[in-house]
Scaffold this motif. Structure first.
Motif, mmCIF file in Angstrom:
data_model
loop_
_atom_site.group_PDB
_atom_site.id
_atom_site.type_symbol
_atom_site.label_atom_id
_atom_site.label_comp_id
_atom_site.label_asym_id
_atom_site.label_seq_id
_atom_site.Cartn_x
_atom_site.Cartn_y
_atom_site.Cartn_z
ATOM 1 N N ASP A 66 -44.056 -29.237 15.098
ATOM 2 C CA ASP A 66 -43.352 -27.999 15.412
ATOM 3 C C ASP A 66 -43.826 -26.904 14.472
ATOM 4 O O ASP A 66 -44.055 -27.144 13.276
ATOM 5 N N VAL A 69 -41.459 -21.361 11.709
ATOM 6 C CA VAL A 69 -41.114 -20.038 12.236
ATOM 7 C C VAL A 69 -40.630 -19.156 11.090
ATOM 8 O O VAL A 69 -39.652 -19.480 10.419
ATOM 9 N N ARG A 71 -39.271 -15.421 10.348
ATOM 10 C CA ARG A 71 -38.731 -14.219 10.997
ATOM 11 C C ARG A 71 -38.733 -13.059 10.013
ATOM 12 O O ARG A 71 -38.379 -13.223 8.839
ATOM 13 N N ILE A 80 -36.680 -18.074 6.974
ATOM 14 C CA ILE A 80 -37.163 -19.286 7.623
ATOM 15 C C ILE A 80 -35.921 -20.070 8.001
ATOM 16 O O ILE A 80 -35.148 -20.478 7.139
ATOM 17 N N ARG A 107 -45.627 -19.553 13.069
ATOM 18 C CA ARG A 107 -45.344 -18.474 14.017
ATOM 19 C C ARG A 107 -44.546 -17.402 13.303
ATOM 20 O O ARG A 107 -43.469 -17.666 12.770
ATOM 21 N N GLU A 109 -42.422 -14.217 13.689
ATOM 22 C CA GLU A 109 -41.662 -13.457 14.676
ATOM 23 C C GLU A 109 -41.158 -12.191 14.014
ATOM 24 O O GLU A 109 -40.240 -12.230 13.198
ATOM 25 N N ARG A 137 -45.509 -12.900 17.152
ATOM 26 C CA ARG A 137 -44.711 -12.512 18.292
ATOM 27 C C ARG A 137 -43.763 -11.403 17.884
ATOM 28 O O ARG A 137 -43.146 -11.458 16.827
#
Length: 141
Positions: A66, A69, A71, A80, A107, A109, A137
């Motif tokens: 996974d 992520v 942010r 995180i 990733r 974001e 993203r």
């Protein structure tokens, strides 16, 4: 009294218009019957197909982990998961992740209204720690 109408011409039938009309009728019936045949052919006939089966299975250990992520909100705060981190804490966390999972995807974001500098700073930290599988993203809040 006799009226002179000019040269006595024989009346003609317009063959060109008649041929065009017959041609259009012929084309209409050809197309209409071909549609009807295709509908009945599909209903009446079925082709039996045997699909090949795979002998190899996908191991879960080979599956990609996974992604991590990260942010970034509009104020430039980094998080995180639910943990809000400072830049130093993010640097330490990324260093630990790079050692523990070197190929783990990341990733980022970013909020649609976040400053560009905040996103680039997080991106630079990821690349500095050797995490190169990075996706970005933009999200709306």
């Amino acid at each position: 009294m006799r009226i002179e109408l000019g040269d006595d011409e024989q009346p003609e039938i317009g063959l060109i218009a008649l041929i065009d009309c017959i041609f259009f009728l012929l084309m209409f019936f050809m197309v209409a019957t071909s549609f009807k045949q295709k509908e009945t052919q599909h209903k009446d006939k079925a082709i039996p197909i045997t699909l090949p089966r795979s002998s190899a299975t996908l191991e879960l250990a080979d599956a990609a982990p996974d992604p991590l992520v990260i942010r970034v909100d509009r104020a430039g705060q980094v998080a995180i998961g639910e943990d809000k981190l400072s830049i130093e804490a993010l640097h330490a966390r990324l260093s630990g992740e790079a050692r523990a999972h070197p190929g783990r995807p990341v990733r980022i974001e970013g909020d649609g209204n976040a400053s560009y500098q905040s996103i680039v700073h997080v991106l630079d930290l990821c690349q500095f720690e050797g995490l190169t599988n990075i996706a970005m993203r933009a999200r709306r809040q």
